[in-house]
Design a protein around this motif. Sequence first.
Motif, mmCIF file in Angstrom:
data_model
loop_
_atom_site.group_PDB
_atom_site.id
_atom_site.type_symbol
_atom_site.label_atom_id
_atom_site.label_comp_id
_atom_site.label_asym_id
_atom_site.label_seq_id
_atom_site.Cartn_x
_atom_site.Cartn_y
_atom_site.Cartn_z
ATOM 1 N N ILE A 63 0.838 -1.204 0.000
ATOM 2 C CA ILE A 63 0.000 0.000 0.000
ATOM 3 C C ILE A 63 0.871 1.252 0.000
ATOM 4 N N GLN A 64 1.874 1.274 0.841
ATOM 5 C CA GLN A 64 2.731 2.454 0.952
ATOM 6 C C GLN A 64 3.549 2.687 -0.316
ATOM 7 N N ALA A 65 3.968 1.615 -0.982
ATOM 8 C CA ALA A 65 4.804 1.752 -2.174
ATOM 9 C C ALA A 65 3.999 2.143 -3.409
ATOM 10 N N THR A 66 2.730 1.776 -3.450
ATOM 11 C CA THR A 66 1.930 1.979 -4.666
ATOM 12 C C THR A 66 0.935 3.124 -4.574
ATOM 13 N N GLY A 67 0.667 3.619 -3.364
ATOM 14 C CA GLY A 67 -0.357 4.645 -3.209
ATOM 15 C C GLY A 67 -1.759 4.107 -3.420
ATOM 16 N N ALA A 68 -1.957 2.841 -3.148
ATOM 17 C CA ALA A 68 -3.269 2.207 -3.339
ATOM 18 C C ALA A 68 -4.317 2.862 -2.441
ATOM 19 N N ASN A 69 -5.566 2.871 -2.929
ATOM 20 C CA ASN A 69 -6.684 3.356 -2.105
ATOM 21 C C ASN A 69 -7.774 2.307 -1.920
ATOM 22 N N LEU A 70 -7.549 1.117 -2.458
ATOM 23 C CA LEU A 70 -8.514 0.025 -2.338
ATOM 24 C C LEU A 70 -7.759 -1.296 -2.278
ATOM 25 N N HIS A 80 -7.675 -12.475 7.346
ATOM 26 C CA HIS A 80 -8.596 -11.381 7.032
ATOM 27 C C HIS A 80 -8.489 -10.204 7.996
ATOM 28 N N HIS A 81 -8.409 -10.484 9.290
ATOM 29 C CA HIS A 81 -8.346 -9.384 10.250
ATOM 30 C C HIS A 81 -7.078 -8.567 10.064
ATOM 31 N N GLY A 82 -5.946 -9.226 9.962
ATOM 32 C CA GLY A 82 -4.687 -8.507 9.828
ATOM 33 C C GLY A 82 -4.623 -7.662 8.571
ATOM 34 N N VAL A 83 -5.049 -8.227 7.447
ATOM 35 C CA VAL A 83 -5.029 -7.488 6.178
ATOM 36 C C VAL A 83 -5.994 -6.313 6.224
ATOM 37 N N SER A 84 -7.219 -6.559 6.693
ATOM 38 C CA SER A 84 -8.239 -5.505 6.724
ATOM 39 C C SER A 84 -7.852 -4.383 7.677
ATOM 40 N N LEU A 90 -4.421 2.482 6.935
ATOM 41 C CA LEU A 90 -3.620 3.205 5.940
ATOM 42 C C LEU A 90 -4.491 3.975 4.952
ATOM 43 N N GLY A 91 -5.798 4.070 5.248
ATOM 44 C CA GLY A 91 -6.685 4.897 4.437
ATOM 45 C C GLY A 91 -7.286 4.231 3.233
ATOM 46 N N CYS A 92 -7.242 2.912 3.174
ATOM 47 C CA CYS A 92 -7.808 2.179 2.040
ATOM 48 C C CYS A 92 -9.213 1.669 2.362
ATOM 49 N N ASP A 93 -10.069 1.640 1.351
ATOM 50 C CA ASP A 93 -11.287 0.865 1.440
ATOM 51 C C ASP A 93 -10.926 -0.595 1.211
ATOM 52 N N VAL A 94 -11.772 -1.507 1.700
ATOM 53 C CA VAL A 94 -11.472 -2.935 1.608
ATOM 54 C C VAL A 94 -12.689 -3.693 1.093
ATOM 55 N N PHE A 95 -12.474 -4.514 0.076
ATOM 56 C CA PHE A 95 -13.453 -5.494 -0.369
ATOM 57 C C PHE A 95 -12.836 -6.854 -0.069
ATOM 58 N N ALA A 96 -13.551 -7.688 0.701
ATOM 59 C CA ALA A 96 -12.936 -8.916 1.213
ATOM 60 C C ALA A 96 -13.794 -10.140 0.941
ATOM 61 N N ILE A 110 -12.886 -5.044 13.148
ATOM 62 C CA ILE A 110 -12.952 -4.524 11.780
ATOM 63 C C ILE A 110 -14.085 -3.518 11.642
ATOM 64 N N VAL A 111 -15.252 -3.836 12.211
ATOM 65 C CA VAL A 111 -16.398 -2.919 12.153
ATOM 66 C C VAL A 111 -16.044 -1.586 12.804
ATOM 67 N N ARG A 112 -15.407 -1.640 13.950
ATOM 68 C CA ARG A 112 -15.041 -0.403 14.664
ATOM 69 C C ARG A 112 -14.002 0.399 13.883
ATOM 70 N N ARG A 113 -13.021 -0.276 13.320
ATOM 71 C CA ARG A 113 -11.998 0.433 12.538
ATOM 72 C C ARG A 113 -12.611 1.081 11.305
ATOM 73 N N SER A 114 -13.515 0.385 10.656
ATOM 74 C CA SER A 114 -14.184 0.942 9.479
ATOM 75 C C SER A 114 -14.936 2.215 9.845
ATOM 76 N N ALA A 115 -15.659 2.169 10.974
ATOM 77 C CA ALA A 115 -16.422 3.343 11.419
ATOM 78 C C ALA A 115 -15.490 4.492 11.812
ATOM 79 N N ARG A 116 -14.408 4.183 12.516
ATOM 80 C CA ARG A 116 -13.506 5.235 12.998
ATOM 81 C C ARG A 116 -12.740 5.898 11.865
ATOM 82 N N THR A 117 -12.293 5.099 10.894
ATOM 83 C CA THR A 117 -11.506 5.645 9.787
ATOM 84 C C THR A 117 -12.364 6.231 8.682
ATOM 85 N N GLY A 118 -13.650 5.897 8.693
ATOM 86 C CA GLY A 118 -14.525 6.368 7.628
ATOM 87 C C GLY A 118 -14.314 5.641 6.310
#
Length: 352
Positions: A63-70, A80-84, A90-96, A110-118
């Motif tokens: 993610i850091q090397a490519t500037g990915a956003n998804l 799944h937990h570690g990747v998500s 790091l500011g990415c949306d996730v489809f899992a 994961i639910v809490r992190r999604s809500a906190r990071t937006g």
Amino acid sequence: MTAKYKVVVAGCGGMANTWVDYAAGREDTEIVGLVDIKKEAALAMAERKSLNCPVFTDVKEAIQATGANLVFDVTIPSSHHGVSATALELGCDVFAEKPLAETMGDCLDIVRRSARTGRTHAVMQNRRYDPRIRAFRKLIAEGTIGRTGFIGADFFIGAHFGGFREAMASPLLLDMAIHTFDQARLITGANPVSVYCHEFNPPGSWYEGNAMAICIFEMSDGTVFNYRGSWCAEGMPTSWEASWRVTGEKGTAVWDGHGELFAEVVAEGDQDGKFIREYTRVPGVLDSMRNTFHHGCLDEMFAALEAGRKPETDCSDNIYSMAMVLAALESAKKGSKVLIREVMEAGPAVQA
């Protein structure tokens, strides 16, 4: 033109092919990195799909090397937990891929992190995107059979997978039942309240663990959902989509998972005094879908990002489907009814 969605694909096994093929068909999407703990798997994916992108063994580095956003998380469930968590922070949306995670504690995190990071975190529930199950839902939601009271799903398949599934402790509940549980939530529009589950391994089974289960769920709308499933049932197989029967105040809706779906409702006119009343058949009507199954679910995920809304399979909703699995396992272990809220409150104490 610079792509709007810069995607890192985490996990380069067989299932990732579907995700990569979908991304390749979108003009606004570019795969900018491939990640796998086995670098050779990522290299093989790049060659197989003619992708000119770097490969990595660590998702954070990618993610850091490519500037990915998804991030497409197509890793094994235990990752799944570690990747998500890493991608969301790091500011990415996730489809899992399903499941959301292996434990309720990890799912809730994961639910809490999604809500906190937006950031969006959506889970692949491809069997929601069969036009027939959606037509079945519509038939019921339109009030054709009145208020529902019972929903039943039978799933009987003699699946000779070989490999890890045949060594799992609960292969049916852990690997497959979530699809049917999630479909039941889709059909009813309700969430689970409690479950009683009896899990066992019948004679003739070639699985080491329990390959059959019977579950009785109470749902938030008062409906009772009965799941009967087996992965070691030889002969007379059901569809992989299960065989469905939903009863309501005015009639019954059925779909065998293969062919026509329809309802039979009490016919109009005076039928007082009749022991068995006369019924009228009401066919279900299929809606057109540009894509179905995996691609249909991905369509919805991207459409939600575009619209700035939560996708249908957002982690905050999908956690209830995962809770059905974990609560069923807990009920089978205890031999008694389990409340869904207790499982969700237990968090890390409930293991898959």
